[in-house]
Enzyme design. Structure first.
Site, PDB file in Angstrom:
ATOM      1  N   GLU A   1      -4.874  28.107 -30.732  1.00 41.27           N
ATOM      2  CA  GLU A   1      -4.858  26.392 -30.881  1.00 41.27           C
ATOM      3  C   GLU A   1      -4.086  25.953 -32.145  1.00 41.27           C
ATOM      4  OE1 GLU A   1      -9.816  26.438 -30.438  1.00 41.27           O
ATOM      5  OE2 GLU A   1      -8.983  28.123 -30.967  1.00 41.27           O
TER       6      GLU A   1
ATOM      7  N   SER B   1     -11.777  27.565 -27.441  1.00 42.74           N
ATOM      8  CA  SER B   1     -10.679  26.934 -26.597  1.00 42.74           C
ATOM      9  C   SER B   1     -10.803  27.347 -24.932  1.00 42.74           C
ATOM     10  CB  SER B   1      -9.492  26.908 -27.055  1.00 42.74           C
ATOM     11  OG  SER B   1      -9.402  25.947 -28.041  1.00 42.74           O
TER      12      SER B   1
ATOM     13  N   GLU C   1     -25.436  34.389 -17.428  1.00 48.48           N
ATOM     14  CA  GLU C   1     -25.557  33.772 -15.973  1.00 48.48           C
ATOM     15  C   GLU C   1     -24.976  32.260 -15.894  1.00 48.48           C
ATOM     16  OE1 GLU C   1     -29.601  31.961 -15.663  1.00 48.48           O
ATOM     17  OE2 GLU C   1     -29.780  31.933 -17.782  1.00 48.48           O
TER      18      GLU C   1
ATOM     19  N   ASN D   1     -19.834  24.863 -32.826  1.00 48.95           N
ATOM     20  CA  ASN D   1     -18.331  24.731 -33.587  1.00 48.95           C
ATOM     21  C   ASN D   1     -18.372  24.393 -34.564  1.00 48.95           C
ATOM     22  OD1 ASN D   1     -16.715  25.548 -30.594  1.00 48.95           O
ATOM     23  ND2 ASN D   1     -18.121  23.936 -29.945  1.00 48.95           N
TER      24      ASN D   1
ATOM     25  N   SER E   1     -11.136  12.995 -30.323  1.00 51.06           N
ATOM     26  CA  SER E   1     -12.048  14.114 -30.063  1.00 51.06           C
ATOM     27  C   SER E   1     -13.363  13.785 -30.277  1.00 51.06           C
ATOM     28  CB  SER E   1     -11.881  15.216 -31.268  1.00 51.06           C
ATOM     29  OG  SER E   1     -10.458  15.635 -31.217  1.00 51.06           O
TER      30      SER E   1
END
Ligand SMILES: Nc1ncnc2c1ncn2[C@@H]1O[C@H](COP(=O)(O)OP(=O)(O)O)[C@@H](O)[C@H]1O
Ligand SMILES: [Mg+2]
Length: 376
Positions: A17, A199, A230, A325, A334
């Site tokens: 990143e 990411s 799942e 995060n 963002s």
């Protein structure tokens, strides 16, 4: 006027990143109020070497100056590694570096992924005894490792999708056991991920046994441990959390990926994913995600900021927490800053608030007795 706050911005880094981090650094440098702050840039190359720039007292660096070495714009060539001791000295305000640095008051690590968001840089800053923005060592490491994070969520009773996990040695010894476990517990399709990354790197969706095996091998390229989940056919809802011990949440947002799932391309390359802030969900659901986001933040002992991501299952509206995060995407476009903007906190004020929280957390920690004074 009071003394300006001297802010160290650390960006770049060894992770995948790297480029995202540069964009973030550019945005933050451009937005900070230079009447309040003076900034020293610390650039980490892709190879992990540190470069320290001049103190910026009035204007930000241009985007092509961020690498602090115009002769080496791609930073692909090895340069002599910056020895750690003088670097820490510089961070801590010593004079080992030519010119003698001004002490840094607070560091803003604008790094994502391994060596940035995973507690390692935070540990370095703890040792250097410098206040820093965002999560501490534990929360960073816990938020970065999906297996650990899910175990913490489980203890908190936060609903999440069913998962299995194993390390490379276990897989090599008995792959057929784990394949069977995944098939019985999760079925197809399932999601295969390296435990410790972000990411969407190394993540694949497997639709049958053959794809599962290929996906596991692929994920092992990026970590020693792999998690299989799942598949949840869901809308993706996110919430921003801000604060230390008494954190607050933003309005939730929704992100609709342009690809089959929210992979690296959908996140950073094609720009076609659409976002909706606030998310078009019932109030009851919004309240539930905000409450769960707070619980998740406190569960990992978060501080400063985190973006908490959820799946809202399409069939029945059931919510699952996906992840926390601790250093979410942070450019002005963002999700994290946009959700705060919609909640009444614009980007520049958000930066001020984060820096204030970092200083507050540092001050709070000064009251802790680490046993050095004898205790019992
Ligand atoms: N169990 C799952 N079911 C459905 N989609 C998933 C699942 N896990 C991940 N995804 C999709 O993959 C994306 C990336 O996965 P995520 O666990 O968030 O990894 P990262 O930490 O790299 O963001 C998610 O945003 C979502 O689009
Ligand atoms: Mg994610």
């Amino acid at each position: 006027m009071g003394k300006k706050v001297h802010l160290g911005l650390i960006y770049g880094g060894k992770s995948g990143e790297h480029d995202v981090s540069l964009q973030t650094a550019f945005a933050v440098m451009g937005e900070l109020d230079y009447a309040k702050y003076e900034i020293t840039p610390f650039y980490i190359t892709r190879l992990g070497e540190w470069r320290v720039g001049p103190m910026l007292a009035g204007k930000p660096l241009a985007i092509d100056e961020l690498r602090l070495d115009p002769a080496d714009p791609a930073a692909a060539q090895p340069v002599p590694a910056f020895p750690l001791a003088p670097l820490l000295d510089r961070l801590a305000g010593g004079s080992a570096i030519a010119g003698g640095g001004q002490p840094i008051d607070v560091v803003f690590p604008l790094l994502h992924g391994p060596f940035g968001e995973d507690g390692t840089i935070q540990g370095l800053l703890e040792i250097a005894d410098i206040p820093y923005v965002g999560a501490g060592v534990l929360a960073s490491a816990a938020g970065m490792d999906k297996i650990t994070m899910k175990k913490i969520f489980a203890y908190e009773g936060l609903p999440q999708c069913v998962f299995r996990y194993f390390n490379r040695a276990q897989w090599e010894k008995d792959a057929s056991f784990f394949i069977m476990e995944c098939e019985v517990a999760l079925g197809y399709p399932c999601f295969v991920k390296p435990s410790n990354l972000g990411s969407s790197v190394g993540i694949s969706k497997a639709k049958n046994r053959e794809e599962l095996i290929a996906a596991v091998d692929f994920a092992f390229r990026y970590d020693r441990r792999v998690i299989v989940e799942e598949f949840v056919d869901a809308r993706e809802i996110e919430v921003s959390v801000l604060g230390n011990d008494d954190p607050k949440t933003s309005v939730p947002g929704e992100i609709a990926p342009s690809n089959e799932f929210y992979d690296y391309k959908a996140k950073y390359v094609d720009g076609k994913s659409t976002i909706h802030i606030p998310a078009n969900i019932p109030n009851k659901t919004a309240d539930a995600v905000r409450d769960m986001a707070l619980r998740a933040f406190l569960a990992i002992d978060g501080s400063g900021l985190s973006r908490v991501d959820f799946f809202l299952r399409k069939t029945d509206g059931q919510l699952f927490i996906n992840e926390v995060n601790t250093m979410p995407g942070f450019t002005p476009i963002s999700m994290y800053p946009l959700m705060w903007k919609e909640s009444g906190l614009p980007y520049r004020d958000l930066l001020d608030k984060l820096i204030e929280l970092a200083l507050k957390r540092y001050a709070d920690k000064q009251t802790i007795d680490y046993g050095g004074s004898g205790g019992n």
